[in-house]
Design a protein around this motif. Structure first.
Motif, PDB file in Angstrom:
ATOM      1  N   ASN A 138       0.861  -1.190   0.000  1.00 37.73           N
ATOM      2  CA  ASN A 138       0.000   0.000   0.000  1.00 37.73           C
ATOM      3  C   ASN A 138       0.895   1.237   0.000  1.00 37.73           C
ATOM      4  O   ASN A 138       1.496   1.567   1.014  1.00 37.73           O
ATOM      5  CB  ASN A 138      -0.896  -0.028   1.253  1.00 37.73           C
TER       6      ASN A 138
ATOM      7  N   LEU B   6      -0.172  -7.175   4.349  1.00 36.46           N
ATOM      8  CA  LEU B   6      -0.473  -5.884   3.720  1.00 36.46           C
ATOM      9  C   LEU B   6       0.563  -4.923   4.305  1.00 36.46           C
ATOM     10  O   LEU B   6       0.591  -4.693   5.514  1.00 36.46           O
ATOM     11  CB  LEU B   6      -1.907  -5.449   4.046  1.00 36.46           C
ATOM     12  N   VAL B   7       1.410  -4.405   3.417  1.00 28.47           N
ATOM     13  CA  VAL B   7       2.606  -3.676   3.852  1.00 28.47           C
ATOM     14  C   VAL B   7       2.509  -2.226   3.394  1.00 28.47           C
ATOM     15  O   VAL B   7       2.287  -1.967   2.218  1.00 28.47           O
ATOM     16  CB  VAL B   7       3.868  -4.331   3.236  1.00 28.47           C
ATOM     17  N   GLY B   8       2.665  -1.298   4.323  1.00 25.26           N
ATOM     18  CA  GLY B   8       2.626   0.121   3.977  1.00 25.26           C
ATOM     19  C   GLY B   8       4.026   0.649   3.734  1.00 25.26           C
ATOM     20  O   GLY B   8       4.619   0.430   2.676  1.00 25.26           O
ATOM     21  N   GLY B   9       4.571   1.314   4.742  1.00 24.72           N
ATOM     22  CA  GLY B   9       5.877   1.984   4.616  1.00 24.72           C
ATOM     23  C   GLY B   9       6.955   1.134   3.956  1.00 24.72           C
ATOM     24  O   GLY B   9       7.675   1.625   3.068  1.00 24.72           O
TER      25      GLY B   9
ATOM     26  N   GLY C  45      -1.388  -6.906   8.640  1.00 21.22           N
ATOM     27  CA  GLY C  45      -0.775  -5.622   8.294  1.00 21.22           C
ATOM     28  C   GLY C  45      -0.549  -4.790   9.532  1.00 21.22           C
ATOM     29  O   GLY C  45      -1.350  -4.834  10.480  1.00 21.22           O
ATOM     30  N   GLY C  46       0.518  -4.019   9.516  1.00 27.42           N
ATOM     31  CA  GLY C  46       0.842  -3.150  10.656  1.00 27.42           C
ATOM     32  C   GLY C  46       2.333  -3.194  10.906  1.00 27.42           C
ATOM     33  O   GLY C  46       2.827  -4.075  11.593  1.00 27.42           O
ATOM     34  N   SER C  47       3.043  -2.239  10.256  1.00 24.47           N
ATOM     35  CA  SER C  47       4.498  -2.090  10.446  1.00 24.47           C
ATOM     36  C   SER C  47       5.290  -3.353  10.127  1.00 24.47           C
ATOM     37  O   SER C  47       6.320  -3.617  10.749  1.00 24.47           O
ATOM     38  CB  SER C  47       4.808  -1.610  11.877  1.00 24.47           C
ATOM     39  N   VAL C  48       4.809  -4.143   9.147  1.00 24.56           N
ATOM     40  CA  VAL C  48       5.567  -5.338   8.754  1.00 24.56           C
ATOM     41  C   VAL C  48       6.878  -4.919   8.097  1.00 24.56           C
ATOM     42  O   VAL C  48       6.903  -4.036   7.242  1.00 24.56           O
ATOM     43  CB  VAL C  48       4.766  -6.216   7.762  1.00 24.56           C
TER      44      VAL C  48
ATOM     45  N   GLU D 139      -5.486  -5.586  10.511  1.00 20.94           N
ATOM     46  CA  GLU D 139      -4.509  -4.523  10.721  1.00 20.94           C
ATOM     47  C   GLU D 139      -4.841  -3.774  12.011  1.00 20.94           C
ATOM     48  O   GLU D 139      -5.689  -2.858  11.994  1.00 20.94           O
ATOM     49  CB  GLU D 139      -4.551  -3.530   9.568  1.00 20.94           C
TER      50      GLU D 139
ATOM     51  N   ALA E  61      -0.829  -0.485  15.229  1.00 24.76           N
ATOM     52  CA  ALA E  61       0.407  -0.980  14.616  1.00 24.76           C
ATOM     53  C   ALA E  61       0.654  -0.358  13.237  1.00 24.76           C
ATOM     54  O   ALA E  61       1.710  -0.562  12.649  1.00 24.76           O
ATOM     55  CB  ALA E  61       0.351  -2.499  14.484  1.00 24.76           C
ATOM     56  N   ILE E  62      -0.304   0.417  12.725  1.00 22.60           N
ATOM     57  CA  ILE E  62      -0.158   0.938  11.360  1.00 22.60           C
ATOM     58  C   ILE E  62       0.686   2.211  11.369  1.00 22.60           C
ATOM     59  O   ILE E  62       0.317   3.204  11.999  1.00 22.60           O
ATOM     60  CB  ILE E  62      -1.529   1.202  10.712  1.00 22.60           C
ATOM     61  N   GLY E  63       1.820   2.123  10.704  1.00 18.00           N
ATOM     62  CA  GLY E  63       2.692   3.288  10.564  1.00 18.00           C
ATOM     63  C   GLY E  63       3.354   3.714  11.862  1.00 18.00           C
ATOM     64  O   GLY E  63       3.921   4.802  11.940  1.00 18.00           O
TER      65      GLY E  63
ATOM     66  N   HIS F 264      -9.744   0.436   4.913  1.00 18.86           N
ATOM     67  CA  HIS F 264      -8.457   0.721   5.562  1.00 18.86           C
ATOM     68  C   HIS F 264      -8.714   1.651   6.749  1.00 18.86           C
ATOM     69  O   HIS F 264      -9.559   2.535   6.685  1.00 18.86           O
ATOM     70  CB  HIS F 264      -7.497   1.371   4.561  1.00 18.86           C
TER      71      HIS F 264
ATOM     72  N   LYS G 228       0.066   4.272  -0.293  1.00 20.38           N
ATOM     73  CA  LYS G 228      -0.620   5.445   0.288  1.00 20.38           C
ATOM     74  C   LYS G 228      -0.425   6.673  -0.616  1.00 20.38           C
ATOM     75  O   LYS G 228      -0.384   6.534  -1.831  1.00 20.38           O
ATOM     76  CB  LYS G 228      -0.123   5.695   1.711  1.00 20.38           C
TER      77      LYS G 228
HETATM   78  C1  PEP Z   1      -1.044  -0.140   5.810  1.00 20.06           C
HETATM   79  O1  PEP Z   1      -1.059   0.951   5.293  1.00 20.06           O
HETATM   80  O2  PEP Z   1      -1.959  -0.928   5.581  1.00 20.06           O
HETATM   81  C2  PEP Z   1       0.053  -0.499   6.706  1.00 20.06           C
HETATM   82  C3  PEP Z   1       0.020  -1.674   7.289  1.00 20.06           C
HETATM   83  O3  PEP Z   1       1.058   0.420   6.869  1.00 20.06           O
HETATM   84  P1  PEP Z   1       2.454   0.191   7.625  1.00 20.06           P
HETATM   85  O4  PEP Z   1       3.053  -1.099   7.099  1.00 20.06           O
HETATM   86  O5  PEP Z   1       3.292   1.375   7.266  1.00 20.06           O
HETATM   87  O6  PEP Z   1       2.165   0.098   9.090  1.00 20.06           O
END
Ligand code: PEP
Length: 246
Positions: A9, A227-230, A206-209, A167, A171-173, A95, A11
């Motif tokens: 993701n 589900l990976v963000g950053g 998902g969450g800071s993986v 998620e 834990a997200i971001g 999300h 973003k």
């Molecule tokens: C996300 O945006 O769904 C997410 C999990 O972000 P992050 O990996 O940066 O925590």
């Protein structure tokens, strides 16, 4: 055997050049690998550039949001048919940033989920509790209610043919990852809620993986990818995470 899926993701980051470049690097290194399904979620305006960069590869593309309406006077919105037209196969719905910052209710999320399936897109339904809800031991109830709202709208079988991403909002971001045990506990509750119909449903965490935390998470029984963000904004780090899902 459930095929793992790892989604990135992106973003609201980057520009056309950085998006194409990142997608091209991933295409070069993962373009023909069928072991793990890779899906990229760039901003809307970079969808066509990313789609072009992954053309003739197995990498899929999705959008970060969808309108619950199919067409009409909804200034600024993007319909499911438009996403299909751009080459999307997936879309994120629910999300936590959409739920929190754009006030999307369980009902709206359910309508968006339906709009996605109506045009043949696979929704990735994001669910998760806030820190306060976890501290008050409401995690399983909150997640169950978020999923139940979608089941009420589209039926259990339609939820089961989508993807669900657990998620935790805290834990997200934030750099804080759920422990593998915390994640597995919620994933197994989701699996139980889906019952027989959901034995093959892909459940992502998902969450800071990061690559450093992915291995242990991905070996949990009911975690079928991430589900990976950053960490998805850096090609090598994202590829390392994807390889760990194999
Ligand atoms: C996300 O945006 O769904 C997410 C999990 O972000 P992050 O990996 O940066 O925590």
């Amino acid at each position: 055997m459930i095929k793992p899926l790892v989604a990135g993701n992106w973003k609201m980051h980057g520009n056309t050049a950085t998006a194409s470049n990142l997608a091209a690097q991933l295409a070069e290194q993962w373009g023909d690998n069928l072991a793990v399904e890779m899906v990229l979620f760039p901003p809307f305006v970079h969808l066509s550039a990313v789609k072009a960069a992954v053309a003739n590869t197995v990498i899929a593309v999705g959008a970060q949001n969808i309108s619950q309406h199919s067409s009409g006077a909804y200034t600024g919105e993007i319909s499911g048919a438009m996403l299909v037209d751009q080459g999307c196969d997936f879309v994120l719905v629910g999300h936590s940033e959409r739920r929190e910052l754009f006030s999307e209710s369980n009902q709206t999320v359910a309508e968006k989920f339906k709009a996605a399936q109506d045009v043949g897109l696979t929704p990735i339904l994001c669910v998760g509790e806030s820190l306060q809800q976890r501290q008050q031991e409401q995690t399983l109830d909150v997640v169950a209610a978020q999923i139940a709202a979608v089941i009420d709208c589209v039926g259990l079988n339609n939820v089961c043919r989508a993807v669900i991403a657990y998620e935790p909002v805290w834990a997200i971001g934030t750099g804080e990852v759920a422990s593998p045990e915390q994640a597995q506990q919620v994933h197994s509750a989701i699996r139980a809620q889906l019952g027989e119909a959901g034995v093959e449903t892909r459940l992502l965490y998902g969450g800071s993986v990061k690559a450093s935390s992915a291995a242990e998470l991905f070996t949990q029984q009911d975690i079928n990818g991430g589900l990976v963000g950053g960490a998805s904004l850096e090609a090598q780090e994202f590829l390392n995470i994807v390889k760990l899902a194999e």
